[in-house]
Design a protein around this motif. Structure first.
Motif, PDB file in Angstrom:
ATOM      1  N   ARG A   1       0.815  -1.172   0.055  1.00 35.38           N
ATOM      2  CA  ARG A   1      -0.002   0.194  -0.031  1.00 35.38           C
ATOM      3  C   ARG A   1       0.811   1.313   0.067  1.00 35.38           C
ATOM      4  NH1 ARG A   1      -3.153  -0.154   5.715  1.00 35.38           N
ATOM      5  NH2 ARG A   1      -3.514   2.111   5.391  1.00 35.38           N
ATOM      6  N   GLU A   2       2.014   1.111   0.195  1.00 33.63           N
ATOM      7  CA  GLU A   2       3.079   2.379   0.336  1.00 33.63           C
ATOM      8  C   GLU A   2       3.751   2.531  -0.910  1.00 33.63           C
ATOM      9  OE1 GLU A   2       2.990   4.323   2.928  1.00 33.63           O
ATOM     10  OE2 GLU A   2       1.584   3.044   3.795  1.00 33.63           O
ATOM     11  N   HIS A   3       3.319   1.636  -1.973  1.00 35.47           N
ATOM     12  CA  HIS A   3       3.970   1.791  -3.225  1.00 35.47           C
ATOM     13  C   HIS A   3       3.676   3.282  -3.846  1.00 35.47           C
ATOM     14  CE1 HIS A   3       5.399   0.905  -7.471  1.00 35.47           C
ATOM     15  NE2 HIS A   3       6.258   0.104  -6.876  1.00 35.47           N
ATOM     16  N   VAL A   4       4.561   3.627  -4.787  1.00 34.95           N
ATOM     17  CA  VAL A   4       4.455   4.960  -5.369  1.00 34.95           C
ATOM     18  C   VAL A   4       3.144   5.040  -6.385  1.00 34.95           C
ATOM     19  CG1 VAL A   4       6.106   4.472  -7.307  1.00 34.95           C
ATOM     20  CG2 VAL A   4       5.582   6.785  -6.413  1.00 34.95           C
ATOM     21  N   ILE A   5       2.902   3.854  -6.871  1.00 38.39           N
ATOM     22  CA  ILE A   5       1.715   3.756  -7.929  1.00 38.39           C
ATOM     23  C   ILE A   5       0.640   4.140  -6.902  1.00 38.39           C
ATOM     24  CG2 ILE A   5       0.416   2.210  -9.185  1.00 38.39           C
ATOM     25  CD1 ILE A   5       2.948   0.727 -10.121  1.00 38.39           C
ATOM     26  N   TYR A   6       0.320   3.765  -5.734  1.00 41.14           N
ATOM     27  CA  TYR A   6      -0.818   3.896  -5.224  1.00 41.14           C
ATOM     28  C   TYR A   6      -1.020   5.537  -4.809  1.00 41.14           C
ATOM     29  CZ  TYR A   6      -2.057  -0.929  -4.779  1.00 41.14           C
ATOM     30  OH  TYR A   6      -2.446  -2.224  -5.232  1.00 41.14           O
ATOM     31  N   LYS A   7       0.169   6.079  -4.522  1.00 38.75           N
ATOM     32  CA  LYS A   7       0.186   7.479  -4.236  1.00 38.75           C
ATOM     33  C   LYS A   7      -0.228   8.381  -5.406  1.00 38.75           C
ATOM     34  CE  LYS A   7       3.680   7.000  -0.789  1.00 38.75           C
ATOM     35  NZ  LYS A   7       2.653   6.467   0.291  1.00 38.75           N
ATOM     36  N   ALA A   8      -0.246   7.925  -6.415  1.00 38.18           N
ATOM     37  CA  ALA A   8      -0.614   8.579  -7.901  1.00 38.18           C
ATOM     38  C   ALA A   8      -2.181   8.185  -7.906  1.00 38.18           C
ATOM     39  CB  ALA A   8       0.103   8.503  -8.870  1.00 38.18           C
ATOM     40  N   HIS A   9      -2.531   6.931  -7.748  1.00 36.67           N
ATOM     41  CA  HIS A   9      -3.817   6.242  -8.202  1.00 36.67           C
ATOM     42  C   HIS A   9      -4.426   5.585  -7.105  1.00 36.67           C
ATOM     43  CE1 HIS A   9      -6.231   3.401 -10.692  1.00 36.67           C
ATOM     44  NE2 HIS A   9      -5.953   4.551 -11.596  1.00 36.67           N
ATOM     45  N   PHE A  10      -4.981   6.149  -6.271  1.00 36.16           N
ATOM     46  CA  PHE A  10      -5.273   7.748  -6.032  1.00 36.16           C
ATOM     47  C   PHE A  10      -4.933   7.957  -4.492  1.00 36.16           C
ATOM     48  CE2 PHE A  10      -8.166   6.490  -9.330  1.00 36.16           C
ATOM     49  CZ  PHE A  10      -8.081   7.368 -10.118  1.00 36.16           C
ATOM     50  N   PRO A  11      -4.508   9.084  -4.010  1.00 32.94           N
ATOM     51  CA  PRO A  11      -3.907   9.201  -2.880  1.00 32.94           C
ATOM     52  C   PRO A  11      -4.645   9.030  -1.519  1.00 32.94           C
ATOM     53  CG  PRO A  11      -3.269  11.217  -4.254  1.00 32.94           C
ATOM     54  CD  PRO A  11      -4.242  10.221  -5.057  1.00 32.94           C
ATOM     55  N   VAL A  12      -5.726   9.314  -1.615  1.00 33.48           N
ATOM     56  CA  VAL A  12      -6.705   9.369  -0.378  1.00 33.48           C
ATOM     57  C   VAL A  12      -7.413   7.864  -0.460  1.00 33.48           C
ATOM     58  CG1 VAL A  12      -9.025  10.385   0.580  1.00 33.48           C
ATOM     59  CG2 VAL A  12      -7.214  12.072  -0.557  1.00 33.48           C
ATOM     60  N   LYS A  13      -7.891   7.342  -1.666  1.00 29.94           N
ATOM     61  CA  LYS A  13      -8.539   6.038  -1.570  1.00 29.94           C
ATOM     62  C   LYS A  13      -7.860   5.133  -2.839  1.00 29.94           C
ATOM     63  CE  LYS A  13     -12.378   3.580  -0.597  1.00 29.94           C
ATOM     64  NZ  LYS A  13     -11.815   2.213   0.053  1.00 29.94           N
ATOM     65  N   PRO A  14      -6.630   4.811  -2.593  1.00 30.72           N
ATOM     66  CA  PRO A  14      -6.197   3.977  -3.550  1.00 30.72           C
ATOM     67  C   PRO A  14      -6.577   2.720  -4.219  1.00 30.72           C
ATOM     68  CG  PRO A  14      -4.942   3.527  -1.694  1.00 30.72           C
ATOM     69  CD  PRO A  14      -6.015   4.669  -1.306  1.00 30.72           C
ATOM     70  N   ILE A  15      -6.571   2.609  -5.482  1.00 30.38           N
ATOM     71  CA  ILE A  15      -6.803   1.453  -6.126  1.00 30.38           C
ATOM     72  C   ILE A  15      -5.977   0.839  -6.852  1.00 30.38           C
ATOM     73  CG2 ILE A  15      -9.530   1.849  -5.953  1.00 30.38           C
ATOM     74  CD1 ILE A  15      -9.654   2.674  -8.622  1.00 30.38           C
ATOM     75  N   THR A  16      -5.977  -0.321  -7.134  1.00 30.22           N
ATOM     76  CA  THR A  16      -5.036  -0.998  -8.115  1.00 30.22           C
ATOM     77  C   THR A  16      -5.212  -0.774  -9.573  1.00 30.22           C
ATOM     78  OG1 THR A  16      -4.569  -2.796  -6.433  1.00 30.22           O
ATOM     79  CG2 THR A  16      -3.756  -3.080  -8.707  1.00 30.22           C
ATOM     80  N   PRO A  17      -4.391  -0.077 -10.489  1.00 27.43           N
ATOM     81  CA  PRO A  17      -4.633   0.222 -11.690  1.00 27.43           C
ATOM     82  C   PRO A  17      -4.966  -1.084 -12.704  1.00 27.43           C
ATOM     83  CG  PRO A  17      -2.888   1.544 -11.103  1.00 27.43           C
ATOM     84  CD  PRO A  17      -2.985   0.564  -9.912  1.00 27.43           C
ATOM     85  N   GLY A  18      -5.682  -0.909 -13.367  1.00 29.08           N
ATOM     86  CA  GLY A  18      -5.927  -2.352 -14.421  1.00 29.08           C
ATOM     87  C   GLY A  18      -4.547  -2.683 -15.153  1.00 29.08           C
ATOM     88  N   VAL A  19      -3.809  -1.624 -15.738  1.00 27.29           N
ATOM     89  CA  VAL A  19      -2.528  -2.184 -16.192  1.00 27.29           C
ATOM     90  C   VAL A  19      -1.643  -2.975 -15.141  1.00 27.29           C
ATOM     91  CG1 VAL A  19      -1.211  -0.237 -15.704  1.00 27.29           C
ATOM     92  CG2 VAL A  19      -0.594  -1.603 -17.682  1.00 27.29           C
ATOM     93  N   CYS A  20      -1.587  -2.814 -13.881  1.00 28.75           N
ATOM     94  CA  CYS A  20      -0.848  -3.270 -12.839  1.00 28.75           C
ATOM     95  C   CYS A  20      -1.618  -4.838 -12.776  1.00 28.75           C
ATOM     96  CB  CYS A  20      -0.976  -2.640 -11.797  1.00 28.75           C
ATOM     97  SG  CYS A  20      -0.005  -1.138 -11.645  1.00 28.75           S
ATOM     98  N   ILE A  21      -2.838  -4.809 -12.598  1.00 31.17           N
ATOM     99  CA  ILE A  21      -3.537  -6.192 -12.630  1.00 31.17           C
ATOM    100  C   ILE A  21      -2.952  -7.018 -13.618  1.00 31.17           C
ATOM    101  CG2 ILE A  21      -5.749  -7.227 -12.584  1.00 31.17           C
ATOM    102  CD1 ILE A  21      -7.005  -4.718 -11.170  1.00 31.17           C
ATOM    103  N   ILE A  22      -3.065  -6.621 -14.979  1.00 30.08           N
ATOM    104  CA  ILE A  22      -2.596  -7.546 -15.931  1.00 30.08           C
ATOM    105  C   ILE A  22      -0.956  -7.678 -15.928  1.00 30.08           C
ATOM    106  CG2 ILE A  22      -2.145  -7.517 -18.414  1.00 30.08           C
ATOM    107  CD1 ILE A  22      -4.691  -5.787 -18.768  1.00 30.08           C
ATOM    108  N   LYS A  23      -0.265  -6.666 -15.387  1.00 28.27           N
ATOM    109  CA  LYS A  23       0.975  -7.263 -15.152  1.00 28.27           C
ATOM    110  C   LYS A  23       1.525  -8.231 -13.966  1.00 28.27           C
ATOM    111  CE  LYS A  23       5.511  -6.263 -15.572  1.00 28.27           C
ATOM    112  NZ  LYS A  23       6.385  -7.165 -16.447  1.00 28.27           N
ATOM    113  N   ILE A  24       0.565  -8.093 -13.063  1.00 29.57           N
ATOM    114  CA  ILE A  24       0.847  -9.154 -11.841  1.00 29.57           C
ATOM    115  C   ILE A  24       0.310 -10.526 -12.434  1.00 29.57           C
ATOM    116  CG2 ILE A  24      -0.617  -9.933  -9.703  1.00 29.57           C
ATOM    117  CD1 ILE A  24      -0.741  -6.791  -8.820  1.00 29.57           C
ATOM    118  N   VAL A  25      -0.743 -10.758 -13.255  1.00 31.72           N
ATOM    119  CA  VAL A  25      -1.183 -12.047 -13.893  1.00 31.72           C
ATOM    120  C   VAL A  25      -0.234 -12.346 -14.759  1.00 31.72           C
ATOM    121  CG1 VAL A  25      -2.698 -12.994 -15.368  1.00 31.72           C
ATOM    122  CG2 VAL A  25      -3.611 -11.385 -13.429  1.00 31.72           C
TER     123      VAL A  25
END
Length: 121
Positions: free
Chosen positions: A24-48
């Motif tokens: 949850r401290e990763h920089v991606i979550y600070k940008a997507h979105f700082p107050v209520k972070p969610i995992t970006p779709g492109v990151c979900i595909i990359k994880i898979v």
């Protein structure tokens, strides 16, 4: 850029199910979105993709996203652990790999469903 051991870590890898912890401290979550972070779709595909590469022992190149449904946003705060369930993996002799599955939470809620086609690198 790999996300394993930075954006997420593997907590359990049993059969065709891989449970991961999200950073949850990763920089991606600070940008997507700082107050209520969610995992970006492109990151979900990359994880898979990274988990499938690890499971099969081959490098893959995304060829086609056949189906991708984001049912519930994945929050690293509300759902710091999710499970990627590979329901079907088909490696063809032509060098194609098809993967179909879903990402679920600890309460068995389905966050994402996917059907992805890869070529071997």
């Amino acid at each position: 850029m790999t996300l394993l051991n930075d954006f997420f870590t593997i907590l359990d890898d049993t059969g065709n199910a891989v449970t991961i912890g999200l950073n949850r401290e990763h920089v991606i979550y600070k940008a997507h979105f700082p107050v209520k972070p969610i995992t970006p779709g492109v990151c979900i595909i990359k994880i898979v993709t990274e988990l499938l590469e690890r499971k099969l022992g081959v490098q893959l190149r995304l060829s086609q996203v056949k189906n991708l449904k984001f049912i519930i946003p994945i929050s690293p705060i509300d759902d710091p652990q999710v499970t990627i369930n590979f329901l079907h993996i088909d490696q063809e002799t032509s060098g194609l790999t098809r993967a179909r599955g879903e990402i679920t939470g600890q309460q068995s809620q389905v966050f994402t469903k996917f059907s992805i086609l890869y070529t071997h690198r």
